[in-house]
Design a protein around this motif. Structure first.
Motif: not given
Length: 111
Positions: A40, A46-49, A51-53, A55
């Protein structure tokens, strides 16, 4: 899933600039890998971005995640990487009767 389908899924995952940057970072890190926090920070996302990528890369087998206490460490799956590279290069120039006008790396890769 066939070898063709698996390779296509991996290439599709790497077709996104953020995922490609993330994967290259992990390939550079070697077996030690990088923590999610290090990834990160390095990519400034961002953490959510992240996490998405992340995964997406995990789903196609390019990245593995291991838990060490409270830290999640991500490592490039070199076996999958070698399979993709091998699929792309193993038959390079196989049907050609003419030597390549420019030498290329495909002839030097052994997966």
């Amino acid at each position: 899933m066939s070898e063709l389908e698996q390779t296509a899924a991996c290439l599709e995952a790497l077709g996104n600039p953020t995922r490609l940057a993330m994967y290259r970072l992990l390939v550079r890190a070697g077996e030690e890998g990088k923590s999610v926090g290090q990834i990160q920070a390095a990519l400034s996302i961002p953490a959510s971005t992240l996490s998405h990528h992340l995964k997406h890369l995990e789903l196609v087998g390019l990245v593995q995640r291991r838990r060490e206490g409270t830290t999640h460490t991500c490592v490039a799956n070199y076996m999958t990487m070698n399979a993709v590279l091998g699929y792309l290069t193993e038959e390079c120039c196989a049907d050609s009767h003419v030597a390549p006008s420019q030498p290329h790396q495909a002839h030097k890769i052994s997966a």
